[in-house]
Design an enzyme around this catalytic site. Sequence first.
Site, PDB file in Angstrom:
ATOM      1  N   GLU A 127       9.050 -85.006 -21.104  1.00 26.82           N
ATOM      2  CA  GLU A 127       8.918 -83.536 -21.039  1.00 26.82           C
ATOM      3  C   GLU A 127      10.304 -82.987 -21.347  1.00 26.82           C
ATOM      4  O   GLU A 127      11.202 -83.057 -20.501  1.00 26.82           O
ATOM      5  CB  GLU A 127       8.473 -83.114 -19.634  1.00 26.82           C
ATOM      6  N   CYS A 139      12.418 -74.620 -19.205  1.00 30.06           N
ATOM      7  CA  CYS A 139      12.204 -75.334 -20.480  1.00 30.06           C
ATOM      8  C   CYS A 139      11.354 -74.511 -21.431  1.00 30.06           C
ATOM      9  O   CYS A 139      11.541 -74.560 -22.636  1.00 30.06           O
ATOM     10  CB  CYS A 139      11.550 -76.674 -20.207  1.00 30.06           C
ATOM     11  N   LYS A 186      14.749 -90.547  -9.578  1.00 31.91           N
ATOM     12  CA  LYS A 186      16.176 -90.272  -9.801  1.00 31.91           C
ATOM     13  C   LYS A 186      16.327 -88.780 -10.073  1.00 31.91           C
ATOM     14  O   LYS A 186      16.056 -88.297 -11.170  1.00 31.91           O
ATOM     15  CB  LYS A 186      16.734 -91.072 -10.988  1.00 31.91           C
ATOM     16  N   GLU A 195      18.549 -74.974 -27.892  1.00 32.95           N
ATOM     17  CA  GLU A 195      18.178 -74.539 -26.543  1.00 32.95           C
ATOM     18  C   GLU A 195      19.445 -74.144 -25.774  1.00 32.95           C
ATOM     19  O   GLU A 195      20.368 -74.943 -25.644  1.00 32.95           O
ATOM     20  CB  GLU A 195      17.472 -75.679 -25.813  1.00 32.95           C
TER      21      GLU A 195
HETATM   22  P1  NAP Z   1      19.377 -83.787 -18.709  1.00 30.64           P
HETATM   23  O1  NAP Z   1      20.826 -83.639 -18.802  1.00 30.64           O
HETATM   24  O2  NAP Z   1      18.661 -84.428 -19.829  1.00 30.64           O
HETATM   25  O3  NAP Z   1      19.094 -84.575 -17.352  1.00 30.64           O
HETATM   26  C1  NAP Z   1      17.780 -84.831 -16.909  1.00 30.64           C
HETATM   27  C2  NAP Z   1      17.811 -86.026 -15.993  1.00 30.64           C
HETATM   28  O4  NAP Z   1      18.192 -87.174 -16.749  1.00 30.64           O
HETATM   29  C3  NAP Z   1      18.828 -85.909 -14.872  1.00 30.64           C
HETATM   30  O5  NAP Z   1      18.327 -86.536 -13.719  1.00 30.64           O
HETATM   31  C4  NAP Z   1      20.005 -86.684 -15.428  1.00 30.64           C
HETATM   32  O6  NAP Z   1      20.890 -87.177 -14.467  1.00 30.64           O
HETATM   33  C5  NAP Z   1      19.266 -87.812 -16.110  1.00 30.64           C
HETATM   34  N1  NAP Z   1      20.054 -88.549 -17.088  1.00 30.64           N
HETATM   35  C6  NAP Z   1      21.164 -88.147 -17.751  1.00 30.64           C
HETATM   36  N2  NAP Z   1      21.598 -89.138 -18.569  1.00 30.64           N
HETATM   37  C7  NAP Z   1      20.740 -90.177 -18.398  1.00 30.64           C
HETATM   38  C8  NAP Z   1      20.644 -91.481 -18.959  1.00 30.64           C
HETATM   39  N3  NAP Z   1      21.508 -91.920 -19.859  1.00 30.64           N
HETATM   40  N4  NAP Z   1      19.641 -92.275 -18.560  1.00 30.64           N
HETATM   41  C9  NAP Z   1      18.740 -91.853 -17.656  1.00 30.64           C
HETATM   42  N5  NAP Z   1      18.774 -90.633 -17.082  1.00 30.64           N
HETATM   43  C10 NAP Z   1      19.759 -89.800 -17.458  1.00 30.64           C
HETATM   44  O7  NAP Z   1      18.644 -82.396 -18.451  1.00 30.64           O
HETATM   45  P2  NAP Z   1      19.010 -81.297 -17.358  1.00 30.64           P
HETATM   46  O8  NAP Z   1      20.254 -80.631 -17.812  1.00 30.64           O
HETATM   47  O9  NAP Z   1      18.958 -81.881 -15.994  1.00 30.64           O
HETATM   48  O10 NAP Z   1      17.763 -80.327 -17.464  1.00 30.64           O
HETATM   49  C11 NAP Z   1      17.652 -79.364 -18.442  1.00 30.64           C
HETATM   50  C12 NAP Z   1      16.758 -79.854 -19.558  1.00 30.64           C
HETATM   51  O11 NAP Z   1      15.483 -80.209 -19.029  1.00 30.64           O
HETATM   52  C13 NAP Z   1      16.480 -78.782 -20.586  1.00 30.64           C
HETATM   53  O12 NAP Z   1      16.572 -79.323 -21.862  1.00 30.64           O
HETATM   54  C14 NAP Z   1      15.050 -78.366 -20.278  1.00 30.64           C
HETATM   55  O13 NAP Z   1      14.369 -77.816 -21.358  1.00 30.64           O
HETATM   56  C15 NAP Z   1      14.459 -79.657 -19.834  1.00 30.64           C
HETATM   57  N6  NAP Z   1      13.245 -79.431 -19.040  1.00 30.64           N
HETATM   58  C16 NAP Z   1      12.022 -79.690 -19.603  1.00 30.64           C
HETATM   59  C17 NAP Z   1      10.848 -79.437 -18.886  1.00 30.64           C
HETATM   60  C18 NAP Z   1       9.494 -79.685 -19.493  1.00 30.64           C
HETATM   61  O14 NAP Z   1       8.518 -79.682 -18.753  1.00 30.64           O
HETATM   62  N7  NAP Z   1       9.367 -79.898 -20.786  1.00 30.64           N
HETATM   63  C19 NAP Z   1      10.937 -78.935 -17.589  1.00 30.64           C
HETATM   64  C20 NAP Z   1      12.192 -78.685 -17.043  1.00 30.64           C
HETATM   65  C21 NAP Z   1      13.343 -78.943 -17.784  1.00 30.64           C
HETATM   66  P3  NAP Z   1      22.312 -86.445 -14.221  1.00 30.64           P
HETATM   67  O15 NAP Z   1      21.989 -85.096 -13.698  1.00 30.64           O
HETATM   68  O16 NAP Z   1      22.952 -87.323 -13.229  1.00 30.64           O
HETATM   69  O17 NAP Z   1      23.016 -86.415 -15.552  1.00 30.64           O
END
Ligand code: NAP
Length: 482
Positions: free
Chosen positions: A249, A283, A174, A384
């Site tokens: 992650e 991240c 997804k 963040e």
């Molecule tokens: P996000 O809002 O948490 O979304 C991540 C994924 O989760 C997206 O595919 C999102 O879909 C999905 N999602 C949202 N709500 C959900 C739910 N209730 N159930 C299941 N899936 C759901 O994060 P983002 O804005 O895409 O990415 C930024 C974040 O990722 C930052 O916090 C960053 O630090 C973190 N990150 C961490 C790493 C690591 O390796 N630690 C690497 C890269 C990024 P939708 O887009 O459709 O909402």
Amino acid sequence: MTAQLYIDGSWTDAAQGRTLETLNPATGEVITEYAAGSPADVDRAVAAARKAFDEGPWGPDSSPRERATILFRAAEIMRRDKEKLAEMETRDNGKLYSDALEDISESAFMFEYYAGWTTKVAGSIPPVGPEAMSLIIKEPVGVAVLITPWNYPVLMASQKIAPALAAGCTAILKPASPTPLTSLELARILEEAGLPAGVFNVLNGTGSSIGDALVTHPGVDKISFTGSDEVGKRITKLAAESMKRVTMELGGKSPNLVFSDATLDEAYEGSAVGIFYNQGEVCSAGSRVLVERSIYDEALEAMSRYAAGLKLGDGMDPETTMGPLVTAEHRDRVQKYIEIGKESGARLVFEGDMPTTPDLLGGYFVPPTIFADVDNQMTIAQEEIFGPVMAVIPFADVDEAISIANDSIFGLAASVWTNDITKALKVSKALRAGIVWINDTQPAPSEAMWGGYKQSGVGRELGPWGLESFLETKHIYVNLEG
Ligand code: NAP
């Protein structure tokens, strides 16, 4: 043309016919429409992945050699198509084309790396005495749901797909809603590489509409999630209901420690790269820059000079050194943090210029921004931001640097800049972070390890650890008596 879902080896519209638009962040223009799944599509995808796991051709009885052959072929196709993939990634996400090319190249390597592992997953036979034999064997976890963020769409997806398929799991990816396109390309590549139907499925759609259905589905065994801590916590709670395996992650607020005995020009440039690379949408971005007091002013000057040299623009333009943020919503969120920083009393020492060319006026740009004299308790030092916003904090000595660095709910990464090896290692050991770079920032070789301490995550990816997270360990006890 609407980009479709990929379920059970077929390209298909969403069950309810829902579509979304994906935009080019550099201009705000629509790139294309894409099918957005609903819980009915989740059922279809899980049924396909379940069947491919339980009845084959994938799963515990599949041939490691055949899995390897397909993954190696996928890597080859990825390299062949790298320009097309990189351009699509840049247009969908906003990142620099040159960085997208690097992401694709590392992703292809991940497929090769894990293809090599398929034939090397072995158990062990611990000595349990003369009357029995204990066989410890490794098996794939089962059906894995892979949920990815938008900041490295191909890289984050590959980081999960390659080890999952290598382990013998079947998978449903997804992708994040703002960046749906290259994940569909990965399906096309795996299809061309000969991956059988049902083994890998791509289900675009918003987290709010299909997230819960994916995470709570009884046919799913494992959730591998990369994204925000907020969503990660929600998924972990839901997954616990049926004890699904989880890898998380999550986000970070990573400290970047600059000591006065470092090679200073490299340390200042590295500190700036650590937060401004990929527009700060990383991240592990070094968003808190901790600087020893004796070099504080010159550090601010050098890092501001670096920021002033950045050119905002379309990631496809070779002159561009910083792209737009991914969506208008995310740009607004980052701008709000900049306002919070100003109101909290931090000293704004640098704010870059917006692009002025007419075709970019609809783009989601935020210029590089540097706050000095930040107190570590301020919101901009604790939360963040995920954008090009640097918070600079002075420190007096090693102990104070470590204490400030560790004063965070996160623990993903850290950088230490010093030429004193004893100090570098002492500080690295004291930092509560999953990865510590000494005299560098951001490298994440696929053969090594990735993952966070504290609220930055649970479990590890990359290297053998990434593979392990898609394996179960079974003990078969053989009675040798009689
Ligand atoms: P996000 O809002 O948490 O979304 C991540 C994924 O989760 C997206 O595919 C999102 O879909 C999905 N999602 C949202 N709500 C959900 C739910 N209730 N159930 C299941 N899936 C759901 O994060 P983002 O804005 O895409 O990415 C930024 C974040 O990722 C930052 O916090 C960053 O630090 C973190 N990150 C961490 C790493 C690591 O390796 N630690 C690497 C890269 C990024 P939708 O887009 O459709 O909402």
